[in-house]
Design a protein around this motif. Structure first.
Motif, PDB file in Angstrom:
ATOM      1  N   LEU A 130      51.303  48.977  15.635  1.00 17.93           N
ATOM      2  CA  LEU A 130      51.004  49.634  17.141  1.00 17.93           C
ATOM      3  C   LEU A 130      49.942  49.684  17.134  1.00 17.93           C
ATOM      4  O   LEU A 130      48.276  49.795  16.378  1.00 17.93           O
ATOM      5  N   ASN A 131      49.591  49.568  18.284  1.00 21.88           N
ATOM      6  CA  ASN A 131      47.157  49.948  19.007  1.00 21.88           C
ATOM      7  C   ASN A 131      47.404  51.596  18.668  1.00 21.88           C
ATOM      8  O   ASN A 131      48.393  52.184  18.942  1.00 21.88           O
ATOM      9  N   VAL A 132      46.352  51.456  18.179  1.00 23.08           N
ATOM     10  CA  VAL A 132      46.004  52.929  17.947  1.00 23.08           C
ATOM     11  C   VAL A 132      44.372  52.688  18.496  1.00 23.08           C
ATOM     12  O   VAL A 132      43.289  52.125  18.501  1.00 23.08           O
ATOM     13  N   SER A 133      44.208  54.137  20.121  1.00 21.88           N
ATOM     14  CA  SER A 133      42.570  54.185  20.310  1.00 21.88           C
ATOM     15  C   SER A 133      42.107  55.364  19.811  1.00 21.88           C
ATOM     16  O   SER A 133      42.610  55.928  19.146  1.00 21.88           O
ATOM     17  N   SER A 134      40.726  54.503  19.623  1.00 28.05           N
ATOM     18  CA  SER A 134      40.270  54.797  19.031  1.00 28.05           C
ATOM     19  C   SER A 134      38.523  54.734  19.038  1.00 28.05           C
ATOM     20  O   SER A 134      37.935  53.806  20.324  1.00 28.05           O
ATOM     21  N   PRO A 135      37.890  55.787  19.156  1.00 27.67           N
ATOM     22  CA  PRO A 135      36.280  55.615  19.765  1.00 27.67           C
ATOM     23  C   PRO A 135      35.098  54.798  18.906  1.00 27.67           C
ATOM     24  O   PRO A 135      34.507  54.451  19.235  1.00 27.67           O
ATOM     25  N   ILE A 136      35.519  54.515  17.900  1.00 34.25           N
ATOM     26  CA  ILE A 136      34.899  53.796  17.051  1.00 34.25           C
ATOM     27  C   ILE A 136      34.239  52.233  17.461  1.00 34.25           C
ATOM     28  O   ILE A 136      32.832  52.448  17.218  1.00 34.25           O
ATOM     29  N   PHE A 137      35.069  51.826  18.018  1.00 34.20           N
ATOM     30  CA  PHE A 137      34.445  50.177  17.799  1.00 34.20           C
ATOM     31  C   PHE A 137      33.757  50.441  19.231  1.00 34.20           C
ATOM     32  O   PHE A 137      34.374  49.340  20.245  1.00 34.20           O
ATOM     33  N   LYS A 138      33.825  51.819  19.884  1.00 29.36           N
ATOM     34  CA  LYS A 138      33.470  51.602  21.786  1.00 29.36           C
ATOM     35  C   LYS A 138      31.992  50.584  22.089  1.00 29.36           C
ATOM     36  O   LYS A 138      31.248  51.232  20.992  1.00 29.36           O
TER      37      LYS A 138
END
Ligand SMILES: CC(=O)N[C@@H](C)C(=O)N[C@@H](C)C(=O)O
Length: 791
Positions: free
Chosen positions: A538-546
């Protein structure tokens, strides 16, 4: 579109060698050049940088046959170039600022529903030549539609001054270690969910910094969370001092007047990246009393690392299992060098529970240490199964036995005695043997740079790990009882995957490509009952690699593919594996009206690999309008042992020809303009770079060499790995004829294999980036070559 070769981008090429990426910024070899005033890495060139900045577009635009005329180009920056350079610096910063995840830990949430994850993240601070480290947490909520929802904390928290964090086995405590920058004590902190519970200051007279290098490093909580075993630098030895009364044993206070303090006995170190580091030794801290015990009984000649507590046995003192590297002769460099013999040892330690600490210490004098892996030349990354019935470990025996600094790994198991009686003749069972020659599309062998701290699925015998598979990093599940290996990350996209941590029987991973910033993935095993039906990601949306809009937009115009490059001169191949195709990753713009100028990118080692994962520096170069040809020439990791072992003895020819074959391949396909080819590489990649511009002078219009191996006959006398010069130049024979005192015949042989032999033919303007304190490829070789190339 800009065509200026961005000089500043050569600073982090080596970040692609994932096992060591965390330490590169602080290393004397890899300090950023143009963003630091540090004296350790300097540009040794008689020509100002501005010359190249101004002229490289011209160089790239030139017909390669005229490359030699570059000397006549004027020096100085015009306004337009200066502006362009400033905007490229800004763009480089935008790429560099993208964060990376270094580690992650999963905790059961207080409510018992769902889990919480702590991500340790870092971001380079280019101006300070350091990395900023911070923590970001998230809650994982499982939704009814088989989806997961990650709820992120609004901001990360910076971990200033923290060297290591290690959660306790129950997840209720967190150990935070702060190593001192000077002679101050090392600080141990124990945190609970709401506060600092305990704090200990360990003076230098007990031990120095705790190892946090990812290799000797080892920190292990025992099962009742009262003791922590760890690896730290031995206390510094007494230094003699001399004053008007003469010699005094023991240290004089630094500020004492009229006295002279000697350095004491010379202590050997483990070479590059370990300069000034004292011998790694084993300690145990009792968290109730705060007492620190040096574990006794371990031979002085043994450097220890990677310690773990063995499973507890009722009523019996416990064992610690650790890796030992012996250095009876000279300690040669160890970074990137898996060919240093090592073994697993077990030492029985008291429980440190008695009131009378003295008796603990007395019993420790009688401790004996058992070598558990005497029958194999290398054993590391010890990992107990969750039920404590077996001990799994990785071996680099293919590397130790051949002398190649890195090679195909193997995985092994020891059945752990439940009665606590250990013998050095313990049987070692092979779980994954070395793969010599992989069939097409089949498992090419194990290439594993680390294990998770908890790699087990709930069946207690399946380990999840990351490994190299040709040019990709992949996630494998390994059943350590049956030896079954499955590639569980998706295989079709050419992306690279890396496992971060497990959430029960689910996997938290990242995947990326040369043109896609990392994406967090959550892997679920589809059919738990049979364990065979595969994983769903599943794709996880994350702020880390913005990243910035500009970066996103530039990346969206790129494409990449992994090319199979057939071997030329198959008849020269001594093994089947050596005749198999190798790979090159090709990155280009989607809109290719006329082919872009090409940068050929070459990894070092030579037994390393350029992965298809996201590299900020390379993505920056492609965003500027360069195509990239990233060649995994034969000898790279990930392609089976025969292909790897085909290179030692043939460096400077087989690897050079593989790169030329890959270049011809893309030229024949009409993907690149043959008159706009440049090349860059570091270390052995710099060896190839400088060989290429000498052996194929009309092919390249410019080159960049970082810490290049230019002259093996001078390097052998000054490097921390003289054995490398022997093995790579002579092949297997090099291991047996290696001597610290090379004969004239050896020196002639080294010279005949070196780029410097071809120096008079070089036409391409070349930038040299040299580490003034580089112990691996000392600055002298690069200096000697740049004086001769003198662009
Ligand atoms: C084993 C080793 O360090 N070899 C060097 C010559 C080398 O090429 N190192 C690479 C890994 C680097 O990038 O420093």
């Amino acid at each position: 579109m800009s065509r200026t070769l961005p000089l500043a981008s050569f600073t982090s090429i080596s970040n692609k060698i994932s096992s060591w990426s965390g330490t590169l910024a602080a290393s004397p070899r890899f300090s950023p050049l143009f963003f630091s005033s540090q004296p350790r890495l300097s540009l040794f060139s008689s020509t100002p940088i501005s010359h190249y900045v101004k002229n490289l577009p011209a160089i790239l635009a030139m017909d390669s046959s005229k490359a030699g005329t570059v000397k006549e180009l004027p020096v100085g920056l015009d306004e337009a170039t200066e502006e362009e350079y400033a905007s490229q610096c800004k763009l480089l910063q935008e790429f560099t600022n993208i964060s990376s995840i270094d580690k992650a830990w999963v905790f059961k949430s207080e409510s018992g529903i769902g889990s919480q994850v702590m991500f340790s993240i870092s971001q380079p601070n280019l101006l300070a030549n350091k990395r900023r480290k911070f923590m970001l947490s998230t809650s994982i909520l499982k939704e009814s539609n088989n989806n997961v929802n990650f709820q992120w904390a609004p901001f990360p928290v910076e971990m200033t001054g923290v060297s290591i964090n290690i959660p306790s086995p129950s997840g209720s405590k967190l150990l935070v270690i702060r190593n001192p920058e000077n002679e101050s004590p090392t600080q141990f902190e124990i945190w609970s969910s709401s506060r600092l519970e305990k704090e200990f200051w360990i003076p230098q007279s007990t031990h120095g910094s705790v190892y946090a290098d990812g290799w000797f490093e080892g920190i292990s909580w025992n099962s009742d969370e009262s003791l922590i075993a760890y690896v730290a630098e031995e206390p510094s030895p007494c230094k003699p001092s001399f004053d008007c009364q003469g010699y005094k044993q023991g240290a004089a206070k630094d500020k004492e007047c009229m006295s002279w303090k000697g350095q004491g006995d010379w202590e050997e170190e483990w070479g590059e990246c370990y300069a000034g580091k004292r011998q790694p030794a084993l300690f145990v801290i009792n968290l109730n009393s705060g007492k620190v015990h040096a574990v006794k009984g371990i031979a002085k000649s043994l450097s220890v690392g990677q310690v773990v507590w063995a499973p507890p046995v009722e009523g019996i003192d416990q064992y610690l299992v650790f890796v030992g590297w012996s250095a009876n002769l000279r300690k040669l460099g160890i970074k990137y060098c898996y060919n240093r013999p090592c073994a697993l040892y077990a030492v029985k330690v008291p429980l440190y529970k008695s009131e009378a600490a003295e008796s603990d210490l007395k019993s420790m004098e009688e401790l004996t240490v058992v070598n558990l892996t005497q029958s194999i030349s290398s054993a590391f990354f010890p990992q107990f199964s969750p039920d404590g019935k077996f001990l799994v470990f990785l071996s680099a025996k293919a590397s130790v036995d051949s002398g190649a600094h890195s090679a195909t790994d193997s995985l092994h198991r020891i059945n752990w005695p439940t009665d606590g009686k250990l013998y050095s003749s313990t049987k070692i069972i092979d779980v994954i043997p070395v793969v010599n020659c992989a069939e097409d599309g089949q498992f090419p062998g194990l290439y594993c740079s680390s294990f998770l701290s908890k790699p087990w699925l709930s069946d207690g015998c399946t380990m999840i790990l990351s490994s190299y598979w040709r040019s990709c990093q992949v996630i494998l599940s390994v059943n350590v009882l049956s030896g079954e290996v499955l590639r569980i990350s998706t295989a079709d996209s050419g992306f690279s995957w890396n496992v971060l941590t497990l959430d029960g029987d689910n996997i938290i991973a990242v995947c990326s490509s040369p043109i896609d910033v990392p994406q967090i993935k959550y892997g679920c095993l589809m059919d738990k009952a049979t364990n065979t039906t595969g994983w769903h990601w599943l794709n996880v949306s994350s702020p880390i690699f913005k990243c910035s809009e500009k970066v996103t937009s530039l990346l969206s115009h790129l494409q990449f593919g992994i090319m199979q490059i057939p071997v030329k001169d198959v008849s020269d191949c001594l093994t089947k594996g050596a005749a198999r195709s190798f790979e090159a990753i090709f990155v280009s713009s989607k809109v290719n009206n006329a082919p872009d100028p090409l940068i050929v990118v070459l990894h070092g080692g030579p037994h390393s690999v350029s992965l298809s994962s996201f590299s900020k520096s390379l993505a920056f170069l492609s965003s500027l309008g360069f195509s990239l040809l990233i060649v995994n020439y034969r000898g790279s990791l990930g392609f089976g042992e025969e292909a790897l072992q085909s290179l030692p003895g043939k460096i400077g020819s087989q690897d050079v020809n593989d790169v030329l074959t890959a270049i011809d391949h893309v030229i024949e396909k009409g993907l690149v303009n043959p008159s706009k080819i440049t090349v860059l590489g570091g270390s052995h990649g710099g060896f190839l770079t400088t060989h290429l511009i000498g052996q194929a002078p009309d092919k390249f219009v410019a080159a960049a060499a970082r810490n290049p191996v230019c002259n093996l006959s001078s390097m052998v006398a000054t490097t921390d790995i003289p054995d490398w010069c022997y093995v790579e130049s002579y092949g297997r024979k090099g291991k047996t004829i290696f001597t610290e005192a090379p004969s004239a015949e050896h020196l002639t042989h080294f010279y005949s294999k070196s780029p410097i032999l071809h120096i008079s033919k070089v036409k391409a303007p070349t930038i040299f980036l040299l580490g003034a304190q580089d112990l691996r490829v000392p600055v002298s070789g690069g200096l000697q070559s740049r004086l001769t190339i003198a662009v």
